[in-house]
Design a protein around this motif. Structure first.
Motif, PDB file in Angstrom:
ATOM      1  N   VAL A   1      44.132 -23.669  16.607  1.00  0.00           N
ATOM      2  CA  VAL A   1      43.205 -23.219  15.027  1.00  0.00           C
ATOM      3  C   VAL A   1      41.577 -24.097  15.609  1.00  0.00           C
ATOM      4  CG1 VAL A   1      43.380 -23.734  12.637  1.00  0.00           C
ATOM      5  CG2 VAL A   1      45.171 -22.745  13.471  1.00  0.00           C
ATOM      6  N   PHE A   2      42.780 -25.267  15.910  1.00  0.00           N
ATOM      7  CA  PHE A   2      40.933 -26.395  15.985  1.00  0.00           C
ATOM      8  C   PHE A   2      40.112 -26.056  16.982  1.00  0.00           C
ATOM      9  CE2 PHE A   2      39.159 -30.321  17.923  1.00  0.00           C
ATOM     10  CZ  PHE A   2      39.715 -31.366  16.479  1.00  0.00           C
ATOM     11  N   MET A   3      40.409 -25.336  17.556  1.00  0.00           N
ATOM     12  CA  MET A   3      39.353 -25.150  18.576  1.00  0.00           C
ATOM     13  C   MET A   3      38.603 -23.721  18.478  1.00  0.00           C
ATOM     14  SD  MET A   3      39.718 -26.970  21.348  1.00  0.00           S
ATOM     15  CE  MET A   3      41.081 -27.497  22.525  1.00  0.00           C
ATOM     16  N   ARG A   4      39.631 -23.425  17.227  1.00  0.00           N
ATOM     17  CA  ARG A   4      38.551 -21.947  16.995  1.00  0.00           C
ATOM     18  C   ARG A   4      37.345 -22.830  16.429  1.00  0.00           C
ATOM     19  NH1 ARG A   4      39.672 -16.076  16.021  1.00  0.00           N
ATOM     20  NH2 ARG A   4      40.151 -15.972  13.729  1.00  0.00           N
ATOM     21  N   VAL A   5      38.143 -23.278  15.115  1.00  0.00           N
ATOM     22  CA  VAL A   5      37.941 -24.048  13.980  1.00  0.00           C
ATOM     23  C   VAL A   5      36.326 -24.334  14.162  1.00  0.00           C
ATOM     24  CG1 VAL A   5      37.280 -25.120  11.879  1.00  0.00           C
ATOM     25  CG2 VAL A   5      39.507 -23.310  12.613  1.00  0.00           C
ATOM     26  N   PHE A   6      36.349 -26.001  15.718  1.00  0.00           N
ATOM     27  CA  PHE A   6      35.617 -26.434  15.902  1.00  0.00           C
ATOM     28  C   PHE A   6      34.471 -25.769  16.484  1.00  0.00           C
ATOM     29  CE2 PHE A   6      34.517 -29.519  19.323  1.00  0.00           C
ATOM     30  CZ  PHE A   6      34.400 -30.195  17.969  1.00  0.00           C
ATOM     31  N   ALA A   7      34.761 -24.754  17.584  1.00  0.00           N
ATOM     32  CA  ALA A   7      33.691 -23.829  18.220  1.00  0.00           C
ATOM     33  C   ALA A   7      32.937 -22.887  17.174  1.00  0.00           C
ATOM     34  CB  ALA A   7      34.432 -23.156  19.337  1.00  0.00           C
ATOM     35  N   ASP A   8      33.400 -22.849  16.063  1.00  0.00           N
ATOM     36  CA  ASP A   8      32.934 -21.798  15.162  1.00  0.00           C
ATOM     37  C   ASP A   8      31.680 -21.788  14.334  1.00  0.00           C
ATOM     38  OD1 ASP A   8      33.800 -18.428  13.731  1.00  0.00           O
ATOM     39  OD2 ASP A   8      32.712 -19.131  12.566  1.00  0.00           O
ATOM     40  N   PHE A   9      31.025 -20.534  14.603  1.00  0.00           N
ATOM     41  CA  PHE A   9      29.276 -20.939  14.715  1.00  0.00           C
ATOM     42  C   PHE A   9      29.019 -20.602  13.456  1.00  0.00           C
ATOM     43  CE2 PHE A   9      25.388 -18.174  14.674  1.00  0.00           C
ATOM     44  CZ  PHE A   9      24.231 -19.277  15.230  1.00  0.00           C
ATOM     45  N   GLY A  10      29.154 -19.100  13.345  1.00  0.00           N
ATOM     46  CA  GLY A  10      28.823 -17.860  11.906  1.00  0.00           C
ATOM     47  C   GLY A  10      29.317 -18.355  10.856  1.00  0.00           C
ATOM     48  N   THR A  11      30.169 -19.623  10.300  1.00  0.00           N
ATOM     49  CA  THR A  11      31.228 -19.693   8.971  1.00  0.00           C
ATOM     50  C   THR A  11      30.244 -21.154   8.486  1.00  0.00           C
ATOM     51  OG1 THR A  11      33.373 -19.101   9.861  1.00  0.00           O
ATOM     52  CG2 THR A  11      32.925 -20.214   7.999  1.00  0.00           C
ATOM     53  N   PRO A  12      30.183 -21.634   9.612  1.00  0.00           N
ATOM     54  CA  PRO A  12      29.214 -23.219   9.073  1.00  0.00           C
ATOM     55  C   PRO A  12      27.603 -22.644   8.580  1.00  0.00           C
ATOM     56  CG  PRO A  12      29.604 -23.609  11.524  1.00  0.00           C
ATOM     57  CD  PRO A  12      30.581 -22.703  10.855  1.00  0.00           C
ATOM     58  N   MET A  13      27.179 -22.060   9.658  1.00  0.00           N
ATOM     59  CA  MET A  13      25.836 -20.676   9.671  1.00  0.00           C
ATOM     60  C   MET A  13      25.581 -20.005   8.194  1.00  0.00           C
ATOM     61  SD  MET A  13      23.218 -21.415  11.681  1.00  0.00           S
ATOM     62  CE  MET A  13      21.473 -20.356  12.182  1.00  0.00           C
ATOM     63  N   LEU A  14      26.539 -19.685   7.503  1.00  0.00           N
ATOM     64  CA  LEU A  14      26.006 -18.529   6.156  1.00  0.00           C
ATOM     65  C   LEU A  14      26.442 -19.446   5.165  1.00  0.00           C
ATOM     66  CD1 LEU A  14      28.062 -15.218   7.708  1.00  0.00           C
ATOM     67  CD2 LEU A  14      25.290 -15.707   7.561  1.00  0.00           C
ATOM     68  N   ILE A  15      27.943 -20.388   4.787  1.00  0.00           N
ATOM     69  CA  ILE A  15      28.085 -20.804   4.031  1.00  0.00           C
ATOM     70  C   ILE A  15      28.233 -22.415   4.138  1.00  0.00           C
ATOM     71  CG2 ILE A  15      30.523 -21.765   4.390  1.00  0.00           C
ATOM     72  CD1 ILE A  15      31.623 -20.270   1.717  1.00  0.00           C
ATOM     73  N   GLY A  16      27.255 -23.182   5.050  1.00  0.00           N
ATOM     74  CA  GLY A  16      27.197 -24.668   4.820  1.00  0.00           C
ATOM     75  C   GLY A  16      25.687 -24.848   4.225  1.00  0.00           C
ATOM     76  N   GLU A  17      25.377 -24.431   3.985  1.00  0.00           N
ATOM     77  CA  GLU A  17      23.749 -24.690   3.465  1.00  0.00           C
ATOM     78  C   GLU A  17      23.642 -25.949   4.369  1.00  0.00           C
ATOM     79  OE1 GLU A  17      23.896 -23.613  -1.043  1.00  0.00           O
ATOM     80  OE2 GLU A  17      23.492 -21.801   0.269  1.00  0.00           O
ATOM     81  N   GLY A  18      23.558 -26.804   3.732  1.00  0.00           N
ATOM     82  CA  GLY A  18      22.419 -28.132   5.076  1.00  0.00           C
ATOM     83  C   GLY A  18      24.124 -29.149   5.264  1.00  0.00           C
ATOM     84  N   PHE A  19      25.133 -28.355   4.963  1.00  0.00           N
ATOM     85  CA  PHE A  19      26.405 -29.163   5.912  1.00  0.00           C
ATOM     86  C   PHE A  19      26.464 -28.015   6.914  1.00  0.00           C
ATOM     87  CE2 PHE A  19      30.962 -29.876   6.666  1.00  0.00           C
ATOM     88  CZ  PHE A  19      30.777 -31.216   6.369  1.00  0.00           C
ATOM     89  N   LYS A  20      25.378 -29.639   8.354  1.00  0.00           N
ATOM     90  CA  LYS A  20      25.569 -28.691   9.990  1.00  0.00           C
ATOM     91  C   LYS A  20      26.558 -28.775  10.663  1.00  0.00           C
ATOM     92  CE  LYS A  20      20.601 -27.747  10.275  1.00  0.00           C
ATOM     93  NZ  LYS A  20      19.873 -28.739   9.091  1.00  0.00           N
ATOM     94  N   THR A  21      27.239 -28.487  11.169  1.00  0.00           N
ATOM     95  CA  THR A  21      27.923 -28.942  12.393  1.00  0.00           C
ATOM     96  C   THR A  21      27.803 -28.875  14.155  1.00  0.00           C
ATOM     97  OG1 THR A  21      29.199 -26.408  12.202  1.00  0.00           O
ATOM     98  CG2 THR A  21      30.251 -27.944  10.320  1.00  0.00           C
ATOM     99  N   LEU A  22      28.545 -28.718  14.887  1.00  0.00           N
ATOM    100  CA  LEU A  22      28.369 -29.444  15.815  1.00  0.00           C
ATOM    101  C   LEU A  22      27.569 -27.959  16.701  1.00  0.00           C
ATOM    102  CD1 LEU A  22      29.939 -32.226  17.973  1.00  0.00           C
ATOM    103  CD2 LEU A  22      27.848 -32.152  17.677  1.00  0.00           C
TER     104      LEU A  22
END
Lengths: 554, 366
Positions: A212-233
């Protein structure tokens, strides 16, 4: 094993060397290049820590790392907190329709997380259905779930099924005599959960949490769509690499290195924790689901149905949306129509589905052939080289898709080997991404076969190669194929590496969904997602049919 | 202070299938009591009813005159040794053994001494810090036993505890179990399908088949005076021969085929002349004599020399194959094809009713 008369040079050795060559070219070389670029000044060619310095100097950059870790830790914990009790509940209490519930849980896991993100935007976004209803009723101005909360919501609901599937499998293998022994020694029901069940499923819980950690940590689409100003690595690395003002290779490489460092750290932390407590159990008397009484029965059902309902909700929203009538673009005009399907599925020269299937099938073929060979070499032909191969196959496990995509472009964008923009580079990327899982499932399948079966074939006059092809492979096949189907489902929903590697000529379903969502064309996106979901469901049914099993390993 | 177990007309149903219908038996305080029977005979079901893993659909089970039907297992204070030992894999030997004591909130200091003491009793003190995976089958068995008895249960239950061990270890462990049981003086119910094991360890045995108790008795009694044909063939080897009763004035006996007549003193009074019976003769209850003497005429077919004994497989003129055991000292080994006559040891053989299969030997079966 080395049989008599086996020379210094055998066919197996050439296989090993061939695979090694492939790995050196497509795993080691791109990764080394990433590391190299991250610490080298492209103009002077000298060693520099400038990129890393830049990352840690600006809050805009390093805050993405903090964000990533926060989101990942929260979502992983929540996934474990939901997945573990759900698995125990479903194994110990008789739940009506548990077969269907299991399928729904698996399906909600199989779809790419970002689909959940845009489905939740439709529900709880700024103009979401639920948001509007809530604001109406309570007279508030709730702005929708974006940023941290939205990402965690999507990831949690998307990831708990993984914990559920794993823990449920472990509970199935748990011997109920242990439970009974504890009971006979005076341990009450509630206490047994803490004293016996949780410690015994802990290794599995840790392993699935790592996934789960790897999957969530590496996921690009979700934060891109719903993150708005909240950017992840992954978002940052994508923007730096694909940036409008010309990507900065060196800086993107540095971020990739930071990401890999973090995943490696996590990987070893999990190893350390899980290694101290791994048990092999055979269930002589498996845990039996019993009918609970009255209120307990009701509560158990309510819990299970609500959780599964939330998990599958995005899929329902997506399928529903795909049938809505729109103005051909972003606005739904009320009523139902097949418009979205006409624009996607039946549109002329739309190769998206064809691309997805051919790319997927080709990478599955590669990954299965290599996976079976590697597991055979690592288990039956133990040598330093083959153990090294086995270890290298684990590398992609800790490399997020976007990092692999970037590494591939570094390596194959310029001579001597130019592959960028081709379908081949995507096929190889998919195959490499799935390699660790396939090798593991093949190794498990091979572990079920006693070497004496092979020795019997050899004693009856078969050559080693013949034995491998006529005895070993057929016996391994069911297990390998089952793993293959799961790999196939994962490959067709891959986004993070393909978003970096694709060109318009080899666009896949997930990329189309993503680009349609970015364009705001939810109708078309939903139609594509529905096709993807349908493919997953059919594959899943095929898996059940082929294996005759009701449980899944991913 | 050891207690008695009183099982009174208990019933076990799974859905509509009745597995045990009205079974009763008493286990005396401190007794080593064995439930013996083929697989599926209900012995494990009964054991699991005693400990509380199976519900009781009718009748009562009393421990020291306390009805325990509705007491949850964790309040019953019984120790159980499982077929696969069920050692907690995430705990060391010491932790496994201490588990039940911790559940009883015994002070840590007392736990230490009691665990220590019991590990000495079962002779695995030196393994106390090992993890279960580092133990052999026999050692795991000892841990399971220690864990069950350290809580000072009123009753010790064992479910086929030796079935996962190899033959030699099985003999060693059954002697160990027996002597430990004697040492701590605890009422024990032991389940097995292995008749030799049952004979070796038990004070009394209940032979079960199809959910019904066939016979309860001491090992000796069950072996020598089986209550029916099932017990006679399940325990040890029995040759079954057809015969008829003869009653003449004050003499009673049986006539085998081929006219071999045997007078018997211990037949029940109500046998009738010419009544058909089934006679069970153990291999060691035959005597081989010259062909010319009176007896059952046979030909030796096959000889198996086993050191202590020699087994002869012989064939009657009707084609029935019988097994005969002779002690080594008796005679020189005979050759295949030798024609002989067989006599029986009249006071040892058992006679059963042809239809009911019940014994026709005067009341010595209890």
């Amino acid at each position: 094993m080395k049989y008599a008369g086996e020379g210094r040079w055998s066919i197996w050795k050439s296989f090993s060397l061939m695979i090694l060559a492939v790995f050196l070219l497509f795993i080691i070389y791109p990764l080394v290049l990433v590391l190299y670029k991250s610490i080298m000044d492209p103009f002077s060619g000298a060693f520099t820590m400038e990129y890393f310095g830049r990352f840690f100097a600006k809050k805009f950059y390093w805050s993405t790392m903090v964000n990533s870790i926060e989101v990942t830790v929260c979502a992983t914990l929540l996934a474990a907190i939901i997945g573990l009790p759900l698995a125990y509940l479903m194994r110990s209490v008789k739940i009506r329709g548990s077969g269907l519930l299991n399928i729904l849980i698996v399906i909600s896991y199989l779809s790419p997380p970002f689909i959940g993100a845009y489905a939740w935007i439709q529900l709880l976004g700024r103009n979401g259905v639920v948001t509007q209803v809530l604001n109406e009723i309570f007279g508030v101005a709730f702005g929708g779930v974006y940023g941290f909360a939205g990402i965690v919501l999507v990831f949690t609901l998307q990831s708990f099924p993984l914990v559920y599937i794993y823990v449920s499998g472990a509970l199935k293998n748990m011997d109920n005599s242990l439970n009974e022994a504890a009971e006979s020694l005076g341990c009450s029901r509630v206490r047994r959960i803490w004293e016996i069940i949780v410690p015994l499923v802990m290794p599995t819980l840790l392993a699935s949490s790592l996934l789960v950690f790897m999957r969530v940590f590496a996921d690009f689409g979700t934060p891109m769509l719903i993150g708005e100003g909240f950017k992840t690595l992954p978002v940052l690395v994508y923007m730096q690499f694909m940036g409008e003002v010309g990507g900065d290779d060196g800086f993107a490489a540095a971020i990739c290195v930071i990401i890999i460092m973090l995943t490696i750290l996590m990987f070893f932390a999990q190893r350390f924790l899980a290694n101290r407590s791994t048990y092999s159990m055979t269930a002589l008397r498996p845990l039996v689901a019993e009918k609970a009484s009255g209120i307990k029965q009701f509560l158990a059902h309510a819990c299970v149905y609500i959780i599964v309902g939330f998990a599958i909700l995005p899929q329902i929203v997506v399928v529903y949306t795909s049938f809505l009538r729109s103005n051909g673009g972003q606005v739904f005009t009320g009523g139902f129509a097949l418009q979205s399907y006409e624009a996607t599925l039946f549109a002329k020269d739309n190769d998206v589905i064809w691309n997805t299937y051919t790319l997927g099938i080709m990478s599955i073929c590669i990954v299965l052939i290599l996976g079976v060979l590697i597991s055979y070499l690592a288990v039956r032909k133990r040598s330093f080289l083959n153990s090294a191969l086995d270890t290298i196959t684990m590398l992609p496990y800790i490399i997020p898709g976007s990092v692999l995509g970037i590494a591939f472009l570094f390596a194959f964008n310029s001579p001597p080997i130019v592959l960028s923009g081709t379908a081949i580079i995507m096929i190889i990327a998919f195959a490499i991404r799935r390699m660790p899982y396939t090798v593991r499932s093949s190794t498990a399948a091979l572990g079920q076969i006693s070497p004496s079966i092979e020795e019997a074939a050899i004693s009856l006059g078969a050559t080693e190669l013949k034995t491998f092809s006529k005895v070993t492979i057929p016996v391994m096949m069911p297990g390998v194929l089952a793993g293959g189907i799961m790999s196939w489902v994962t490959i067709i929903s891959e986004l993070s590496s393909s978003i970096i590697l694709y060109t318009n000529a080899n666009q896949t379903l997930t990329i189309s969904i993503y680009t349609e969502v970015i364009r705001g064309n939810y109708g078309n996106a939903s139609a594509y997602s529905t096709i993807l979901t349908l493919t997953s469901i059919l594959s899943l049914l095929l898996f059940y049919k082929l294996t005759g099993r009701r449980d899944i390993s991913i | 202070m050891s207690v008695s177990i009183d099982i009174d007309k208990v019933i076990k149903k799974y859905g509509d299938t009745v597995v045990i219908s009205g079974l009763s038996l008493q286990v005396h305080p401190g007794e080593f009591f064995t439930l013996l029977g083929p697989s599926g005979c209900g012995k494990t079901t009964l054991l699991r009813m005693i400990i509380g893993f199976n519900s009781i659909e009718g009748g009562t089970i009393k421990i020291a005159d306390r009805r325990i039907n509705d007491t949850p297992t964790d309040k019953r204070n019984m120790g159980m040794v499982f077929q696969n030992y069920a050692i907690f894999p995430h705990m060391s030997v010491k932790e496994n053994v201490a588990f039940g004591l911790r559940m009883r909130k015994i002070p840590e200091k007392d736990i230490e001494t009691r665990v220590d003491e019991i590990l000495r009793v079962v002779k695995i003190k030196h393994l106390e810090n090992r993890m279960p995976t580092e133990l052999s089958g026999g050692q795991q068995q000892r841990v399971a036993l220690a864990r069950a008895i350290v809580i000072r249960p009123e009753v010790l239950l064992m479910d086929e505890p030796l079935s996962n061990l190899d033959a030699k270890l099985r003999v060693e462990m059954r002697n160990a179990i027996k002597s430990i049981q004697r040492q701590i003086d605890i009422t024990t119910v032991y389940v097995t399908h292995d008749q030799e094991e049952a004979l070796a360890v038990s004070d009394r045995i209940a032979v079960m088949n199809g959910g019904i108790i066939q016979q309860i008795g001491t090992p000796q009694m069950i072996y020598q005076r089986p209550a029916n044909v099932f017990v006679s063939t399940f325990i040890g080897l029995s040759n079954l021969l057809d015969a008829v009763i003869f009653c003449e004035a004050d003499r009673k006996g049986i006539v085998f085929e081929f006219g071999y007549r045997v007078e018997m003193q211990n037949l029940v009074p109500n046998v009738e002349n010419a009544q058909k019976v089934c006679v069970s003769v153990r291999p060691e209850e035959f005597i081989m004599v010259e062909q010319s003497e009176e007896g059952i005429p046979i030909v030796i077919q096959n000889i198996v020399f086993l050191g202590l004994h020699t087994h002869y497989f012989v064939k009657t003129d009707h084609g029935q194959v019988l097994e005969v055991i002779q002690n080594q000292e008796n005679t020189a080994i005979l050759l295949d094809g030798t024609r002989l006559s067989l006599k029986v040891k009249t006071d040892k053989i058992n006679v059963f009713h042809e239809k009911t299969k019940g014994t026709l030997i005067k009341g010595e079966t209890k």
